[in-house]
Write an enzyme that holds these catalytic residues in place. Structure first.
Site, PDB file in Angstrom:
ATOM      1  N   PHE A   1       1.675  -5.499 -15.538  1.00 22.81           N
ATOM      2  CA  PHE A   1       0.327  -4.942 -15.703  1.00 22.81           C
ATOM      3  C   PHE A   1      -0.096  -3.710 -14.872  1.00 22.81           C
ATOM      4  CE2 PHE A   1      -4.025  -4.562 -13.966  1.00 22.81           C
ATOM      5  CZ  PHE A   1      -4.759  -4.980 -15.205  1.00 22.81           C
TER       6      PHE A   1
ATOM      7  N   SER B   1       6.119  -9.366 -12.920  1.00 17.57           N
ATOM      8  CA  SER B   1       4.703  -9.537 -12.561  1.00 17.57           C
ATOM      9  C   SER B   1       3.983 -10.269 -14.066  1.00 17.57           C
ATOM     10  CB  SER B   1       3.903  -8.261 -12.289  1.00 17.57           C
ATOM     11  OG  SER B   1       2.460  -8.542 -12.043  1.00 17.57           O
ATOM     12  N   MET B   2       3.205  -9.640 -14.332  1.00 15.57           N
ATOM     13  CA  MET B   2       2.640 -10.102 -15.685  1.00 15.57           C
ATOM     14  C   MET B   2       3.763 -10.297 -16.783  1.00 15.57           C
ATOM     15  SD  MET B   2      -0.423  -8.769 -18.027  1.00 15.57           S
ATOM     16  CE  MET B   2      -0.989  -9.554 -19.528  1.00 15.57           C
TER      17      MET B   2
ATOM     18  N   ASP C   1       3.496  -9.519  -0.616  1.00 15.80           N
ATOM     19  CA  ASP C   1       2.941  -9.043  -2.193  1.00 15.80           C
ATOM     20  C   ASP C   1       1.473  -9.247  -2.057  1.00 15.80           C
ATOM     21  OD1 ASP C   1       1.989  -9.198  -4.902  1.00 15.80           O
ATOM     22  OD2 ASP C   1       3.982 -10.165  -5.332  1.00 15.80           O
TER      23      ASP C   1
ATOM     24  N   HIS D   1       4.212  -5.823  -3.840  1.00 14.71           N
ATOM     25  CA  HIS D   1       4.365  -6.413  -5.432  1.00 14.71           C
ATOM     26  C   HIS D   1       5.384  -5.508  -6.215  1.00 14.71           C
ATOM     27  CE1 HIS D   1       3.095  -8.557  -8.829  1.00 14.71           C
ATOM     28  NE2 HIS D   1       2.556  -7.473  -9.552  1.00 14.71           N
TER      29      HIS D   1
END
Length: 283
Positions: free
Chosen positions: A33, A99-100, A228, A257
């Site tokens: 994202f 991530s997403m 993160d 992240h």
């Protein structure tokens, strides 16, 4: 530009933009994202050089894909991925999510199984469940998600700057592991996402992936930085590793992240080493 149609909205098709390069065993990379497949450039170069067919795509609402007003949930995202896998007739796939994008990997395996997939890689994972609940006291307060959405509605582009700050930890990494130009490029890529997709995707972050985890019967590599600031390591990767008996966890000390960019060398080595290991028998 290649597209695959995954649905319709009124009179328009919902098309996903994808890139498909190289030959060999296929690798599908699913971005975080609110970016798109362009953020994988450091990984795609390494995979192509290592002899893998490398496929990226832009999630609905992001990049060059269609930007519908609905469908920003993980069952829909996984269904979109299934269309891509089926249309391209991919088999023995390594799925890599950041991530997403780890949500698509885990929900796809939960909903569709591993018939087409041999391995999975979760970078800066969203799992097991980010939002706090009675049975998930380790999660983060749900009020934070509402705050993110309010900020997106008020000024999505200002929010994107704050997100890139959390993504890269520039106070630690600017001029070292990320340049100002790379930071600005990620901001620009994120700005390509629709306002609706950016807002609604925050709801998807709160998904409970715990029911999916026992269904995963293939080797999994988890890599996350312990600094993160988007998906806190103690809430996500540190908890996730012990929940997945087929997984190995690599913790990158001091990493933020956005490790596909800031720690690309470490990521590429870990992924390529993982992909060379003999596949374990499925349970």
């Amino acid at each position: 530009m290649p597209f695959i149609t995954v649905g319709t909205e009124n009179s328009a098709p919902i098309d996903l933009y994808y890139e498909d390069h190289g030959s060999g065993k296929p690798v599908v990379l699913i971005h975080g994202f609110p970016f798109n497949g362009a953020t994988w450039e450091k990984e795609t170069a390494a995979l192509l050089n290592a002899g893998y067919r490398t496929i990226t795509y832009d999630r609905r609402g992001n990049g060059n894909s269609a930007q519908p007003a609905f469908g920003y949930d993980y069952n829909t995202f996984a269904a979109d991925l299934d269309v891509l896998m089926t249309e391209l007739d991919l088999n023995e796939v390594t799925l890599i999510g950041h991530s997403m994008g780890t949500g698509e990997v885990v929900r796809y395996l939960g909903n569709y199984g591993s018939q087409r997939v041999s391995r999975a890689v979760l970078l800066s994972p969203l799992q097991p469940m980010l939002a706090k609940a009675n049975d998930n006291p380790e999660g983060v307060e749900r009020s934070l998600f509402k705050g993110f959405q309010d900020a997106i509605i008020k000024d999505r582009f200002a929010y994107l700057t704050s997100f890139c700050d959390a993504f890269f930890n520039p106070d630690q990494n600017m001029g070292k592991r990320v340049s100002e130009e790379a930071y600005r490029a990620h901001w620009q890529i994120g700005a390509m996402a629709s306002g609706k997709a950016t807002h609604d995707s925050v709801d998807a972050w709160q998904e409970d992936f715990r029911p999916d985890l026992p269904k995963i019967n293939i080797p999994v590599l988890i890599v996350q930085g312990d600094q993160d600031r988007v998906l806190p390591y103690p809430v996500t990767g540190q908890r996730l590793g012990p929940m997945m008996p087929t997984a190995q966890l690599i913790t990158l000390k001091g990493a933020p992240h956005g490790i596909p960019w800031t720690h690309a060398d470490e990521i590429n080595k870990a992924v390529l080493d993982f992909m060379k290991q003999p596949a374990k028998a499925r349970a």
